[in-house]
Write a protein that holds these residues in place. Structure first.
Motif, PDB file in Angstrom:
ATOM      1  N   LEU A   8     -12.333  10.417  -8.793  1.00 41.61           N
ATOM      2  CA  LEU A   8     -11.972   9.353  -7.859  1.00 41.61           C
ATOM      3  C   LEU A   8     -11.261   8.235  -8.599  1.00 41.61           C
ATOM      4  CD1 LEU A   8     -15.346   9.001  -5.895  1.00 41.61           C
ATOM      5  CD2 LEU A   8     -13.277  10.119  -5.068  1.00 41.61           C
ATOM      6  N   ALA A   9     -10.312   7.595  -7.916  1.00 37.32           N
ATOM      7  CA  ALA A   9      -9.657   6.401  -8.446  1.00 37.32           C
ATOM      8  C   ALA A   9      -9.385   5.459  -7.283  1.00 37.32           C
ATOM      9  CB  ALA A   9      -8.360   6.753  -9.166  1.00 37.32           C
ATOM     10  N   LEU A  10      -9.329   4.184  -7.598  1.00 33.27           N
ATOM     11  CA  LEU A  10      -9.104   3.143  -6.592  1.00 33.27           C
ATOM     12  C   LEU A  10      -7.971   2.251  -7.073  1.00 33.27           C
ATOM     13  CD1 LEU A  10     -10.190   1.620  -4.019  1.00 33.27           C
ATOM     14  CD2 LEU A  10     -11.623   0.307  -5.595  1.00 33.27           C
ATOM     15  N   ILE A  11      -6.988   2.038  -6.192  1.00 32.69           N
ATOM     16  CA  ILE A  11      -5.834   1.191  -6.533  1.00 32.69           C
ATOM     17  C   ILE A  11      -5.833  -0.011  -5.596  1.00 32.69           C
ATOM     18  CG2 ILE A  11      -3.343   1.119  -6.943  1.00 32.69           C
ATOM     19  CD1 ILE A  11      -3.367   4.215  -6.673  1.00 32.69           C
ATOM     20  N   ALA A  12      -5.868  -1.205  -6.157  1.00 27.21           N
ATOM     21  CA  ALA A  12      -5.866  -2.403  -5.318  1.00 27.21           C
ATOM     22  C   ALA A  12      -5.365  -3.592  -6.120  1.00 27.21           C
ATOM     23  CB  ALA A  12      -7.260  -2.688  -4.770  1.00 27.21           C
ATOM     24  N   GLU A  13      -4.928  -4.589  -5.392  1.00 26.67           N
ATOM     25  CA  GLU A  13      -4.498  -5.838  -6.008  1.00 26.67           C
ATOM     26  C   GLU A  13      -5.719  -6.520  -6.637  1.00 26.67           C
ATOM     27  OE1 GLU A  13      -2.900 -10.173  -4.588  1.00 26.67           O
ATOM     28  OE2 GLU A  13      -2.562  -8.469  -3.267  1.00 26.67           O
ATOM     29  N   PRO A  14      -5.576  -7.084  -7.841  1.00 29.58           N
ATOM     30  CA  PRO A  14      -6.721  -7.738  -8.484  1.00 29.58           C
ATOM     31  C   PRO A  14      -7.412  -8.782  -7.607  1.00 29.58           C
ATOM     32  CG  PRO A  14      -4.939  -7.489 -10.060  1.00 29.58           C
ATOM     33  CD  PRO A  14      -4.398  -7.029  -8.735  1.00 29.58           C
ATOM     34  N   ALA A  15      -6.640  -9.545  -6.833  1.00 24.68           N
ATOM     35  CA  ALA A  15      -7.254 -10.580  -5.990  1.00 24.68           C
ATOM     36  C   ALA A  15      -8.162  -9.976  -4.936  1.00 24.68           C
ATOM     37  CB  ALA A  15      -6.177 -11.436  -5.327  1.00 24.68           C
TER      38      ALA A  15
ATOM     39  N   ALA B 142      -6.708  -1.069   0.066  1.00 20.32           N
ATOM     40  CA  ALA B 142      -7.048  -0.370  -1.162  1.00 20.32           C
ATOM     41  C   ALA B 142      -6.720   1.100  -0.959  1.00 20.32           C
ATOM     42  CB  ALA B 142      -8.528  -0.541  -1.501  1.00 20.32           C
ATOM     43  N   VAL B 143      -6.088   1.703  -1.935  1.00 19.12           N
ATOM     44  CA  VAL B 143      -5.757   3.126  -1.874  1.00 19.12           C
ATOM     45  C   VAL B 143      -6.786   3.895  -2.694  1.00 19.12           C
ATOM     46  CG1 VAL B 143      -4.098   4.888  -2.623  1.00 19.12           C
ATOM     47  CG2 VAL B 143      -3.304   2.834  -1.430  1.00 19.12           C
ATOM     48  N   VAL B 144      -7.424   4.873  -2.059  1.00 16.73           N
ATOM     49  CA  VAL B 144      -8.389   5.726  -2.741  1.00 16.73           C
ATOM     50  C   VAL B 144      -7.724   7.072  -3.033  1.00 16.73           C
ATOM     51  CG1 VAL B 144     -10.584   6.938  -2.537  1.00 16.73           C
ATOM     52  CG2 VAL B 144     -10.378   4.603  -1.688  1.00 16.73           C
ATOM     53  N   VAL B 145      -7.888   7.546  -4.250  1.00 18.11           N
ATOM     54  CA  VAL B 145      -7.350   8.840  -4.679  1.00 18.11           C
ATOM     55  C   VAL B 145      -8.533   9.728  -5.048  1.00 18.11           C
ATOM     56  CG1 VAL B 145      -5.695   9.989  -6.203  1.00 18.11           C
ATOM     57  CG2 VAL B 145      -5.425   7.553  -5.695  1.00 18.11           C
ATOM     58  N   ALA B 146      -8.552  10.956  -4.547  1.00 21.39           N
ATOM     59  CA  ALA B 146      -9.662  11.868  -4.816  1.00 21.39           C
ATOM     60  C   ALA B 146      -9.124  13.257  -5.126  1.00 21.39           C
ATOM     61  CB  ALA B 146     -10.612  11.921  -3.616  1.00 21.39           C
TER      62      ALA B 146
ATOM     63  N   TYR C 190       0.835  -1.202   0.000  1.00 19.89           N
ATOM     64  CA  TYR C 190       0.000   0.000   0.000  1.00 19.89           C
ATOM     65  C   TYR C 190       0.871   1.255   0.000  1.00 19.89           C
ATOM     66  CZ  TYR C 190       0.683   1.399   4.888  1.00 19.89           C
ATOM     67  OH  TYR C 190       1.224   1.847   6.055  1.00 19.89           O
ATOM     68  N   ALA C 191       2.014   1.209   0.710  1.00 17.74           N
ATOM     69  CA  ALA C 191       2.908   2.363   0.738  1.00 17.74           C
ATOM     70  C   ALA C 191       3.496   2.636  -0.650  1.00 17.74           C
ATOM     71  CB  ALA C 191       4.027   2.150   1.752  1.00 17.74           C
ATOM     72  N   ARG C 192       3.795   1.576  -1.383  1.00 16.44           N
ATOM     73  CA  ARG C 192       4.314   1.743  -2.752  1.00 16.44           C
ATOM     74  C   ARG C 192       3.264   2.429  -3.626  1.00 16.44           C
ATOM     75  NH1 ARG C 192       8.800  -1.690  -3.653  1.00 16.44           N
ATOM     76  NH2 ARG C 192       8.329  -1.914  -5.865  1.00 16.44           N
ATOM     77  N   ARG C 193       2.003   2.060  -3.425  1.00 19.55           N
ATOM     78  CA  ARG C 193       0.933   2.663  -4.233  1.00 19.55           C
ATOM     79  C   ARG C 193       0.731   4.129  -3.879  1.00 19.55           C
ATOM     80  NH1 ARG C 193      -1.861  -3.113  -3.367  1.00 19.55           N
ATOM     81  NH2 ARG C 193      -0.482  -4.142  -4.878  1.00 19.55           N
TER      82      ARG C 193
ATOM     83  N   GLY D  74      -5.395  20.186  -5.317  1.00 18.37           N
ATOM     84  CA  GLY D  74      -4.841  19.200  -4.382  1.00 18.37           C
ATOM     85  C   GLY D  74      -5.398  17.804  -4.567  1.00 18.37           C
ATOM     86  N   VAL D  75      -4.708  16.853  -3.950  1.00 12.22           N
ATOM     87  CA  VAL D  75      -5.074  15.442  -4.071  1.00 12.22           C
ATOM     88  C   VAL D  75      -5.186  14.825  -2.682  1.00 12.22           C
ATOM     89  CG1 VAL D  75      -4.372  13.190  -4.978  1.00 12.22           C
ATOM     90  CG2 VAL D  75      -3.942  15.245  -6.319  1.00 12.22           C
ATOM     91  N   TYR D  76      -6.269  14.076  -2.479  1.00 17.41           N
ATOM     92  CA  TYR D  76      -6.509  13.346  -1.229  1.00 17.41           C
ATOM     93  C   TYR D  76      -6.194  11.877  -1.461  1.00 17.41           C
ATOM     94  CZ  TYR D  76      -9.069  11.223   2.673  1.00 17.41           C
ATOM     95  OH  TYR D  76      -9.409  10.490   3.783  1.00 17.41           O
ATOM     96  N   LEU D  77      -5.443  11.273  -0.541  1.00 15.49           N
ATOM     97  CA  LEU D  77      -5.088   9.855  -0.623  1.00 15.49           C
ATOM     98  C   LEU D  77      -5.476   9.187   0.684  1.00 15.49           C
ATOM     99  CD1 LEU D  77      -1.398  10.129  -1.914  1.00 15.49           C
ATOM    100  CD2 LEU D  77      -3.409   9.607  -3.240  1.00 15.49           C
ATOM    101  N   ALA D  78      -6.052   7.998   0.606  1.00 15.58           N
ATOM    102  CA  ALA D  78      -6.394   7.263   1.817  1.00 15.58           C
ATOM    103  C   ALA D  78      -6.046   5.795   1.653  1.00 15.58           C
ATOM    104  CB  ALA D  78      -7.876   7.404   2.130  1.00 15.58           C
ATOM    105  N   ASN D  79      -5.459   5.238   2.682  1.00 12.79           N
ATOM    106  CA  ASN D  79      -5.229   3.796   2.762  1.00 12.79           C
ATOM    107  C   ASN D  79      -6.378   3.191   3.558  1.00 12.79           C
ATOM    108  OD1 ASN D  79      -4.058   1.205   2.850  1.00 12.79           O
ATOM    109  ND2 ASN D  79      -3.032   1.682   4.778  1.00 12.79           N
ATOM    110  N   LEU D  80      -7.157   2.352   2.901  1.00 14.78           N
ATOM    111  CA  LEU D  80      -8.312   1.717   3.532  1.00 14.78           C
ATOM    112  C   LEU D  80      -8.157   0.199   3.424  1.00 14.78           C
ATOM    113  CD1 LEU D  80     -11.079   3.991   1.953  1.00 14.78           C
ATOM    114  CD2 LEU D  80      -9.970   4.268   4.175  1.00 14.78           C
TER     115      LEU D  80
END
Length: 281
Positions: free
Chosen positions: A202-209, A219-223, A52-55, A173-179
């Motif tokens: 909005l965008a969501l970054i997560a492993e496919p599995a 999951a990392v949320v970008v707003a 998650y930190a890498r993302r 600005g950009v908001y990032l959250a680790n959920l």
């Protein structure tokens, strides 16, 4: 050279351990109540160990041209991994770190001090309380990585909180959250709906599995209020040692579905991870 030895101490909200990495000379893992919280390499602050930190790092690299200093507000401190990363990749940045656990902050500063001139101010305070007192239009990036134990506190999940985040962020600005969540993603969907009341993009970054519902995970949320470079983000996350997918636009709207924004009076913490999900020695 003296061998690094583990450090263990009761902090305000649990029992913290700093454990040296046998494979990297000045690298440390921070756990609280057995759950991994942060990983830091003092000699190589750009090394991000956790997926998650890498993302989060990929997004931080792309929010502005490379090397440009930023004003960054971090809610949740841990071992100060991302503030170190920003200080190394964007020298001259001004950063504020808000961490509710003063004992944890003191442990980290004592054993893993920030480099001189890092431009980072540390605040022992509740994240939302501090955010509500912060000046408007004062941050380029807001990173929310706040876990009480292994759960995001309820008061950091509501529309009221999202509005405060939007107020503090500058227009670009950009908001990032680790959920963290698992299928059927009731929490994650509610957070997307909540952030969508303030941020158009909005965008969501997560492993496919994780997205396919096979396991509980981060999951990392970008707003943001302006379009995000999701193509560049997708390229970076797909090429990472831990590949991830970027969902946005219609696909993300479909994922969010009929989830409703969360009001303060209805807010609940993120779900409890299954036993053993994040545990370590």
């Amino acid at each position: 050279m003296t061998e690094a030895i583990p450090v263990a101490r009761a902090v305000d909200h649990g029992f913290a351990k700093l454990m040296p990495d046998v494979d990297r000379e000045r690298a440390w893992l921070l756990t609280v109540d057995g759950a991994p919280q942060s990983y830091v390499d003092l000699d190589e602050p750009t090394h991000l160990e956790f997926e998650y930190a890498r993302r989060l790092g990929h997004v931080l690299d792309l929010v502005a041209e490379a090397g440009r200093p930023l004003d960054v507000l971090h809610l949740g401190g841990g071992a100060l991994t991302l503030p170190r990363y920003v200080a190394a990749t964007r020298p001259g940045s001004r950063q504020d770190v808000v961490e509710a656990d003063q004992g944890l902050l003191e442990l980290v500063v004592e054993h893993l001090p920030l480099p001189d001139g890092s431009g980072t101010a540390l605040h022992a305070a509740d994240a939302r309380t501090w955010l509500e007192g912060a000046p408007g239009d004062s941050a380029d990036v807001l990173v929310a990585d706040v876990f009480g134990g292994s759960r995001v506190p309820a008061h950091l999940t509501s529309v009221g909180y999202a509005r405060e985040a939007g107020r503090v962020l500058r227009d670009g600005g950009v908001y990032l959250a680790n959920l963290a969540d698992a299928a059927p993603f009731a929490f994650l969907r509610s957070q997307l709906a909540t952030l969508g009341t303030v941020f158009e993009e909005l965008a969501l970054i997560a492993e496919p599995a994780v997205l396919r519902g096979r396991r509980f995970g981060n999951a990392v949320v970008v707003a943001a209020r302006h379009p995000l470079d999701t193509a560049a983000l997708a390229r970076r996350t797909a090429a990472d040692a831990f590949p991830a997918r970027v969902e946005h636009g219609d696909a993300l709207r479909t994922f969010t579905g009929v989830a409703r924004p969360v009001r303060d009076e209805d807010a609940v913490p993120s779900p409890e991870p299954p036993d053993g999900t994040f545990g370590i020695g």
